[in-house]
Write a protein that holds these residues in place. Structure first.
Motif, PDB file in Angstrom:
ATOM      1  N   ILE A  26      11.010  23.325 -56.808  1.00  0.00           N
ATOM      2  CA  ILE A  26       9.925  22.652 -57.070  1.00  0.00           C
ATOM      3  C   ILE A  26       9.704  22.319 -58.618  1.00  0.00           C
ATOM      4  CG2 ILE A  26       8.833  23.867 -55.048  1.00  0.00           C
ATOM      5  CD1 ILE A  26       7.356  25.811 -57.103  1.00  0.00           C
ATOM      6  N   MET A  30      -1.866  28.371 -49.818  1.00  0.00           N
ATOM      7  CA  MET A  30      -1.104  27.142 -50.289  1.00  0.00           C
ATOM      8  C   MET A  30       0.303  27.940 -50.486  1.00  0.00           C
ATOM      9  SD  MET A  30      -2.015  24.338 -53.003  1.00  0.00           S
ATOM     10  CE  MET A  30      -0.837  22.821 -53.121  1.00  0.00           C
ATOM     11  N   LEU A  31       1.518  27.099 -50.071  1.00  0.00           N
ATOM     12  CA  LEU A  31       2.581  27.654 -50.441  1.00  0.00           C
ATOM     13  C   LEU A  31       3.114  27.138 -51.896  1.00  0.00           C
ATOM     14  CD1 LEU A  31       4.520  26.878 -46.825  1.00  0.00           C
ATOM     15  CD2 LEU A  31       3.378  29.277 -47.929  1.00  0.00           C
ATOM     16  N   VAL A  51       5.741  25.859 -52.347  1.00  0.00           N
ATOM     17  CA  VAL A  51       6.515  24.598 -51.895  1.00  0.00           C
ATOM     18  C   VAL A  51       5.597  23.457 -52.019  1.00  0.00           C
ATOM     19  CG1 VAL A  51       8.679  25.776 -51.472  1.00  0.00           C
ATOM     20  CG2 VAL A  51       6.778  25.098 -49.432  1.00  0.00           C
ATOM     21  N   GLN A  52       4.326  23.688 -51.375  1.00  0.00           N
ATOM     22  CA  GLN A  52       3.354  22.363 -51.228  1.00  0.00           C
ATOM     23  C   GLN A  52       2.929  22.157 -52.359  1.00  0.00           C
ATOM     24  OE1 GLN A  52       0.929  25.169 -48.345  1.00  0.00           O
ATOM     25  NE2 GLN A  52       0.770  23.010 -47.373  1.00  0.00           N
ATOM     26  N   ASN A 100       4.590  21.436 -55.061  1.00  0.00           N
ATOM     27  CA  ASN A 100       5.827  20.524 -55.825  1.00  0.00           C
ATOM     28  C   ASN A 100       4.998  19.335 -56.238  1.00  0.00           C
ATOM     29  OD1 ASN A 100       8.278  19.941 -56.524  1.00  0.00           O
ATOM     30  ND2 ASN A 100       8.034  18.407 -54.548  1.00  0.00           N
TER      31      ASN A 100
END
Lengths: 161, 797, 293
Positions: free
Chosen positions: A7, A65-66, A68-69, A71
């Motif tokens: 990310i 929220m992850l 990776v989200q 990014n």
């Protein structure tokens, strides 16, 4: 696919590149990887508001929220807002009004309050209470917080900032 | 806010020029918290630190038949999987009893369950791994074979012969019973014009500190020393108990406590999982971190207030209260909590019922029973909300019975402000309270008559508003009578050391702790005022057993009254020592000198004589220039504990103004007032905010908070979406006023203020709701006052 | 409280998302705003093996008016609905409802598609879809299909969506300029899930309803379009008629019991909402005072 994912994002104005496990949430990424421990975890299921940060200029729960989200997004935490001076007046109002006791909810509370003040120049007390209604504080009983936000709104109106 | 010092006959060390006492000044070092740069234990990382997760029992009561840890041990990141038997080799079990609570019994409790689990949430194994996530993954692969046992969950049947006895060795499920009788109760009831009875029911609730309980324990094998970083209210207590059960000397344990994300009594106890974390650190020879997650917090943080109390009041037609009688029952879980015990709350209820009133006839029974639920113990305002709700509920019922206004019945029965010192029928000694002044003041603040008119007018339009009043007393500044006399190694004295540094600033080490109340501020205010230095020159150090004097910490509203007095006395000594040195340097007499705004001045006209910076320079770097025979002591230490009164009682009154939607059962809190008397006020803003925060915790109990168990002992709302805490949208603005009756036990005169808000809020709201519902002829004596409870009472459903 | 490990796939297009769902089937969960899914994962109530993140699919985002139809992309967030002038104009009920969904930080992530696919019977948007006569646009292995909102919700967290399906949009008829709406819910605290709520839309002709749709939520395992509305349509609403309709409403609802309320309380609150709705839409305060409660 459970392997780490690359990310790239901006955190408090700095470019951050990392490889993260998909299951890592944004709050843990900020706290454990970037050591930005001002973002607090009070419930980890999206109810208490202590982990509130800004993503793309909007407040979100970083535990929901992850990483990776995040990014390719712009993330701002309490440390960033403090260093930029954006909320110096709000922080001063909190200090003068003793709108914090243990301070654990405070970063999230400041995030939510600043979000309201950016959206609405002079919110009524009920509107302040409503906007902060997803941020839990066990110490203050909220009134001092509402007062501090109201005071900041008034001062910004007078200064036309 | 208005404050009247009731005994201003002499000037004290607090009335000096530029005094900070009685002034609102911002707390020092708040920027750290405002910028997200605090040091909470949950933030802490140490080299080689591992994370522990506890596998917890899904059953309320079960035999552990077998634990298979082998698959979990093979998982990625796992360092150790430890059972109760294994950990028992490192840490000894404990029993939560105190000798002054006669008859109190409990069973030995282990850090991790051995052989049997007694509540849903009790730890059965510890999984230590390189990350919390890895430990949670592995926990899913620890296979525990349980044999479920019948659970005793309902306190009402805990003593029935048919109910299983949780600890066979104890013989029954009765942990503690207290019976108290004063005056001539039966005669008083017989001579009453009316006797009113009611059953009061209180929801079990919990503290919900926003930062969960957190520990990082680190064992240095080379030093043979354990460092415990923990969000605790009582570092020296933790030190003593950790050492005791790990077979160490106190000096081998250091407890460090920096920022704490909320405490409220939740973090004044010793929890089994914390003990296990200390033991794991020693066993594994590395730092181990335990941070309870929110679900664990609900299942293991102490619960409180789960009481059912039958109450009875006698009344004469002229409004005289003739007697109170209560029969209180509470279920505390399977163990009495360590080391403060779980009998204190019920004991407090017995102590406090009827406390504000001059009535002398009082009968009480309290029974404390074991059950297979999470443990209960002391949480903010221990026992007060129950005693206040029962007392004030009964007083309102009596008023209703004889058709008297709720304010008037209190006027006629509250102990007169000039009747002190006096003793309550439960044996409490009151030094000086101010019930009448407080009541008069709150009636003014709220404009009681105008509200009554508004209530009557709106009622015609089908809008049902109510006023509720609740007078209360509050236990603060506890002496050794609370715990020490029962054998607990819990200090009731506190110590402060103050030291002038080499640039004329002050370092102050105190044994009280800070969880946001303002301990640091009040200490700096006192030190600055007494010494004559500005607050920015006072640095307060708290929460480190290696550094601070020995003391109790911050609980039971003792920080200001006890720690504050120690600070005052230590600073007086330092001040005198400085003046002695200054006199020697200046060839003056100490009596001619004073310290004002960081400078030694002439006492007579304020002429600057020598800056503290310069004095410190001479003392530390050029002592050779001092006159012979002078050995300056620029550090002073003093300790304090109240000796004459076991507790400094405070008092106050609360009023609630509410609207009940009789269609929906929803209650809207419109306004809330408090008048409180905590003696000398050090920082008015901090006192007011303690009270507001306390009120909102009480409002949570009144309307929202309840740990909901099913009949199998399963906690069914152990998350923040289902356990409802007060949020900003529903809370009212709260007006706070003060009456000031300083205690003469100390020069400072401060009593505590931390319990007052929580003590009376639920009683005021319940009385207000019942007042609003007067036209419907229904009385509700159960909290939380949920829409379901109210609609049921209104027979709408 | 950390989520179990899972594999992560960031969908590059709707077609790609459908491919991923076709491959992984029931092992996969679609991640939209994540405001319901991630808490459940953090609590380890669910542990999907694969997460298909559709968050980057711009084609699923946005609000457009196509003739008499309002099309809302699945990824349109609650915050977008709240700020949209098209929503205020064409579906004002929705604007009123969204303000009651949780809190600002949640509304900035939560999406309409996510909320409908989650099908929590206590949430606002599913009931609004019933009231507004929405069609749920779904794409799956067999292509695109439209499912009437009344058919879409099948139970607690259950919908017509198959594991391989993706909810891509909702279509709503643009509200008649003469229509009126009513939205109220009873929640313990601001932003909490409702104990009982009502999303109503009506067309008035004089003092009568030409059309009336009453979408109740938190009164059972799925949102309910109350048939009692029929009794109140095309006639002058009198207290007696309202009482009759309320009785009919009580009969047709089959509420659940939970920690907040018994079925009896939910029925009671549903009746209160009906009374308040009638008083509001018809501007007849007399219907509320001394009403059926």
């Amino acid at each position: 696919m459970t392997a780490p994912v690359a990310i790239s994002l901006s955190v408090n104005g700095e470019r951050v590149e990392a490889h993260v496990l998909p299951r890592l949430n944004l709050a843990d990424f900020l706290r454990e990887h970037l050591k930005l421990t001002g973002t607090h975890l009070g419930c980890e299921h999206g109810v208490c508001g202590a982990c509130t940060v800004r993503v793309g200029g909007e407040i979100v729960r970083s535990c929901l929220m992850l990483a990776v989200q995040a990014n390719d997004t712009v993330v701002e935490t309490i440390e960033g807002l403090s260093d930029s001076g954006e909320i110096a007046d709000l922080q001063a109002a909190f200090r003068d009004r003793n709108a914090l006791q243990c301070g654990f909810c405070t970063p999230g509370m400041l995030m939510a309050a600043q979000d309201l003040l950016r959206e609405k120049r002079m919110p009524a007390r009920d509107e302040i209470r409503e906007h902060l209604s997803g941020n839990y504080c066990r110490c203050t009983g909220y009134q001092a917080i509402i007062d501090a936000v109201e005071t900041t709104a008034q001062m910004r109106m007078e200064l036309k900032v | 806010m208005s404050s009247i010092r009731t005994n201003p006959e002499r000037l004290s060390v607090l009335d000096r020029p530029n005094s900070y006492i009685g002034k609102t000044v911002p707390r020092p070092n708040l920027d750290r918290l405002l910028q997200g740069r605090g040091s909470y234990v949950s933030d802490l990382e140490l080299p080689r630190m591992a994370h522990v997760v506890f596998l917890r029992s899904p059953h309320a009561h079960a035999k552990i038949v077998n634990i298979d840890v082998a698959p979990a041990k093979q998982m990625s990141g796992v360092i150790a999987v430890v059972t109760g038997e294994e950990l028992a080799a490192v840490i000894t079990p404990w029993v939560g009893v105190l000798s002054h609570l006669k008859g109190l019994k409990s069973a030995p409790q282990s850090a991790i369950a051995v052989g049997r689990v007694c509540w849903q949430g009790e730890a059965v194994a510890a999984i230590v791994a390189t990350s919390r996530a890895a430990a949670e993954d592995a926990a899913e692969h620890v296979a525990v074979q349980y044999e479920e046992l019948e659970a005793a969950t309902d306190m009402r049947t805990a003593l029935d012969p048919a109910t299983p006895i949780i600890h066979a060795s104890l013989g029954d499920n009765l942990a503690f019973e207290r019976i108290h009788e004063a005056g001539a109760v039966d005669q008083a009831f017989a001579e009453s014009d009316a006797v009113v009875e009611a059953d009061f029911v209180f929801g079990r609730h919990t503290g919900v500190t926003l930062e969960p309980r957190s520990v990082v324990a680190s064992w240095n094998a080379a030093e043979a020393r354990l460092t415990i970083h923990q969000g605790t209210q009582a570092p020296h207590m933790v030190q003593n108990i950790a050492a005791l059960h790990l077979g160490l000397r106190d000096s081998q344990v250091r407890v460090v406590c920096k920022d704490v994300g909320g405490s409220f009594g939740i973090k004044v106890h010793i929890y089994a999982d914390e003990m296990a974390t200390y033991a794991l650190a020693k066993m594994l020879r590395r730092p181990v971190k335990f941070v309870a997650d929110r679900v664990e917090s609900f299942n293991t943080d102490i619960h409180a207030r789960d009481h059912r109390c039958k109450g009875k009041i006698g009344i004469k037609r002229d409004g005289t209260i003739t007697a109170f009688e209560i029969d209180d029952l509470t279920g505390i879980g399977p163990y009495s909590m360590y080391p403060r015990t779980s009998a204190i709350e019920a004991n407090q209820v017995v102590n406090l019922v009827g406390g504000p009133y001059s009535n002398k006839n009082y009968r009480a029974r309290a029974r404390v029973v074991f059950q297979n639920k999470n443990v209960m113990c002391q949480y903010r305002a221990v026992g007060h909300p129950i005693a206040c709700s029962v007392t004030e509920g009964l007083v309102d019922l009596a008023a209703l019975e004889i058709g008297m206004d709720p304010v008037e019945i209190r006027r006629r029965n509250l102990i007169a402000d000039d009747a002190y010192p006096c003793t309550s029928p439960s044996g409490l000694r009151f030094e000086q309270l101010s019930h009448h002044a407080s009541l008069t003041k709150i009636v003014e603040m709220m404009d009681y008559q105008a509200l009554r008119s508004e209530q009557a007018r709106l009622r015609k339009d089908g809008i049902f508003r109510g006023i509720g009043i609740a007078s209360f007393i509050e236990v603060t500044n506890p002496s050794a009578a609370f715990y020490g006399v029962g054998g607990a190694r819990i200090s009731s004295q506190d110590g402060v050391a103050v030291r002038l540094d080499a640039q004329g600033s002050v370092i102050c080490l105190t044994s009280i702790t800070e969880q946001g109340q303002g301990s640091e501020s009040l200490t700096a205010q006192i030190v600055g005022s007494v010494l004559g230095v500005s607050m920015d020159r006072v640095r307060v150090v708290l929460g480190d057993t290696d550094m601070t004097p020995y003391g109790g910490g911050t609980w039971a509203s003792r920080g200001a009254g006890i720690g504050g007095e120690a600070a005052l006395q230590a600073t007086k000594v330092l001040r005198q020592n400085i003046l002695d040195v200054a006199a020697a340097i200046l060839q003056a007499s100490p009596a001619e000198l004073d310290i004002v705004n960081n400078v030694v001045v002439s006492a007579s006209d304020g002429t600057p004589r020598i800056d503290l910076n310069e004095l410190a320079r001479i003392v530390y770097f050029r002592p050779d220039t001092l006159p012979p025979g002078i050995q300056p002591e620029l550090m002073a230490t003093r300790h304090f504990v109240p000796r004459e009164y076991p507790f400094a009682f405070t008092n106050g009154v609360q009023a609630a103004w509410v609207e009940v939607d009789t269609d929906t059962g929803f209650v809207k809190l419109l306004r809330h007032w408090v008048v409180e008397d905590c003696g000398t006020i050090i920082n008015p803003q901090l006192v007011d905010e303690q009270i507001r925060g306390g009120v909102v915790q009480g409002l949570g109990a009144a309307l929202f908070e309840k740990c909901i168990y099913d009949d199998r002992g399963q906690l069914t709302n152990a998350n923040m979406a289902d356990y409802l805490v007060p949020m900003s949208g529903e809370m009212p603005d709260i007006d706070v006023g003060h009456v000031v009756s300083p205690t003469r036990e100390s020069e400072l005169g401060a009593k505590g203020a931390g319990e007052a808000g929580t003590a009376g809020a639920a009683a005021a709201v319940t009385n207000a709701v019942n007042d609003a519902l007067t036209p419907f002829e229904t009385i509700i004596t159960e909290i939380p006052l949920t829409p379901q409870v109210i609609l049921t009472a209104l027979k709408k459903i | 409280m950390k989520a179990s490990a899972f594999a992560y796939a960031r969908a590059t297009s709707v077609a790609n998302a459908l491919e991923l769902l076709a491959v992984h089937g029931e092992k996969a969960r679609v991640l939209s705003g994540g405001q319901s899914l991630i808490p459940a994962m953090n609590l380890r109530l669910v542990a999907p093996e694969v997460i298909v993140d559709i968050g980057g699919l711009a084609e699923l985002r946005g609000i457009v008016i196509e003739g008499e139809t309002l099309v809302i992309g699945a990824l349109t967030r609650h915050a977008d609905l709240l700020k949209s002038s098209d929503i205020v104009k064409c579906a004002p009920l929705l604007a009123a409802a969204v303000a009651h969904i949780a809190h600002p930080a949640i509304r900035n992530r939560g999406t309409i598609g996510g909320s409908l696919a989650q099908a929590d019977p206590a949430s606002e948007l599913p009931a609004c879809m019933l009231t507004l006569g929405a069609s749920i646009v779904v794409r799956g292995p067999g292509g695109e299909r439209r499912i009437a909102a009344e058919e879409f919700f099948r139970g607690i967290y259950e919908t017509q969506l198959a594991p391989q399906d993706l909810l891509v949009a909702v279509e709503l008829p643009v509200a008649d300029s003469g229509s009126a709406h009513f939205f109220q819910e009873f929640a313990r605290r601001h932003g909490d899930y409702a104990i009982t709520g009502l999303a109503a839309q009506a067309v008035l002709e004089g003092d009568r309803f030409a059309a009336l749709r009453l979408g109740y939520f938190a009164v059972g395992d799925r949102p309910v379009l109350a048939e009692a509305a029929g009794k109140l349509t095309g006639v002058t609403v009198t207290p007696a008629l309202l009482a009759e309709a309320s009785d009919a409403l009580s009969d047709e609802l089959d509420p659940h019991e939970d920690q907040q309320a018994t079925p009896a309380m939910r029925r009671h609150l549903a009746r209160i909402l009906l009374t308040r709705c009638m008083a509001s839409l018809l501007k007849r305060p007399d219907l509320q005072i001394g009403g059926v409660a």
